[in-house]
Design a protein around this motif. Structure first.
Motif, PDB file in Angstrom:
ATOM      1  N   TYR A   6       1.008  -1.119  -0.013  1.00 44.15           N
ATOM      2  CA  TYR A   6       0.696  -0.096  -0.506  1.00 44.15           C
ATOM      3  C   TYR A   6       0.766   1.332   0.389  1.00 44.15           C
ATOM      4  O   TYR A   6       1.798   1.411   0.792  1.00 44.15           O
ATOM      5  CB  TYR A   6      -0.703   0.076   1.545  1.00 44.15           C
ATOM      6  N   GLN A   9      -3.887   6.286  -1.935  1.00 43.59           N
ATOM      7  CA  GLN A   9      -5.592   6.202  -2.575  1.00 43.59           C
ATOM      8  C   GLN A   9      -4.845   7.089  -3.366  1.00 43.59           C
ATOM      9  O   GLN A   9      -4.808   8.080  -3.695  1.00 43.59           O
ATOM     10  CB  GLN A   9      -6.860   7.163  -1.458  1.00 43.59           C
ATOM     11  N   THR A  94      -5.583  -0.651  -7.625  1.00 46.28           N
ATOM     12  CA  THR A  94      -6.290  -1.433  -8.644  1.00 46.28           C
ATOM     13  C   THR A  94      -8.347  -0.559  -8.509  1.00 46.28           C
ATOM     14  O   THR A  94      -7.979   0.398  -7.947  1.00 46.28           O
ATOM     15  CB  THR A  94      -6.228  -1.768  -6.355  1.00 46.28           C
ATOM     16  N   GLU A  95      -8.586  -1.748  -8.240  1.00 45.08           N
ATOM     17  CA  GLU A  95     -10.064  -1.566  -8.784  1.00 45.08           C
ATOM     18  C   GLU A  95     -10.935  -0.623  -7.724  1.00 45.08           C
ATOM     19  O   GLU A  95     -11.912  -0.533  -7.748  1.00 45.08           O
ATOM     20  CB  GLU A  95     -11.263  -3.013  -9.215  1.00 45.08           C
ATOM     21  N   ASP A  96     -10.291  -0.937  -6.418  1.00 42.35           N
ATOM     22  CA  ASP A  96     -10.513  -0.541  -5.656  1.00 42.35           C
ATOM     23  C   ASP A  96     -10.241   1.277  -5.467  1.00 42.35           C
ATOM     24  O   ASP A  96     -10.153   1.807  -4.403  1.00 42.35           O
ATOM     25  CB  ASP A  96     -11.223  -0.668  -4.150  1.00 42.35           C
ATOM     26  N   ALA A  97      -9.020   1.760  -6.225  1.00 46.46           N
ATOM     27  CA  ALA A  97      -8.704   2.862  -6.137  1.00 46.46           C
ATOM     28  C   ALA A  97      -7.418   2.990  -5.570  1.00 46.46           C
ATOM     29  O   ALA A  97      -6.677   4.327  -4.142  1.00 46.46           O
ATOM     30  CB  ALA A  97      -9.319   4.354  -6.478  1.00 46.46           C
ATOM     31  N   THR A  98      -6.695   2.279  -4.973  1.00 45.42           N
ATOM     32  CA  THR A  98      -5.607   2.138  -4.285  1.00 45.42           C
ATOM     33  C   THR A  98      -4.666   1.931  -4.887  1.00 45.42           C
ATOM     34  O   THR A  98      -4.527   1.313  -5.857  1.00 45.42           O
ATOM     35  CB  THR A  98      -5.893   0.562  -3.386  1.00 45.42           C
TER      36      THR A  98
END
Length: 108
Positions: A6, A9, A94-98
């Motif tokens: 990570y 965002q 990623t698809e969740d905007a990470t």
């Protein structure tokens, strides 16, 4: 996803701007160019100052101290006084905007 960790965002990285983050103990500058995010080592190869304090223009990042400019896609130095590239790290959204970065696999 081995190696990816990570970083931030997507919404936290300003479009046409830079965000300083730490990923697994390394200082990284995240640069957003439209819908893409690039990750470079957050230290100028010439003067050892944070690149994240510089300006972004056309997928390049300028060192605020002496004006060297680096291509954030490749790490290539584009003008003096720096002569060495900066490491770039694999980066994905990623698809969740990470935003994830793999600091174990730098390229120059």
């Amino acid at each position: 996803m081995s190696g990816f960790a990570y970083a931030a965002q997507f919404a936290d990285v300003p479009d046409g701007g830079v965000l300083a983050v730490e990923v697994e103990g390394l200082d990284v500058a995240l640069v957003r160019c439209g819908e893409e995010v690039f990750a470079v080592h957050d230290e100028c190869s010439h003067a050892a100052v944070p690149l994240s304090e510089g300006d972004v223009e056309n997928c390049t990042l300028e060192c605020w101290l002496h004006g060297s400019r680096f291509d954030v896609r490749t790490g290539e130095v584009l003008n003096l006084p720096a002569t060495e590239p900066v490491p770039v790290y694999p980066c994905k959204v990623t698809e969740d905007a990470t935003v994830l970065v793999d600091v174990t696999s730098p390229s120059i």
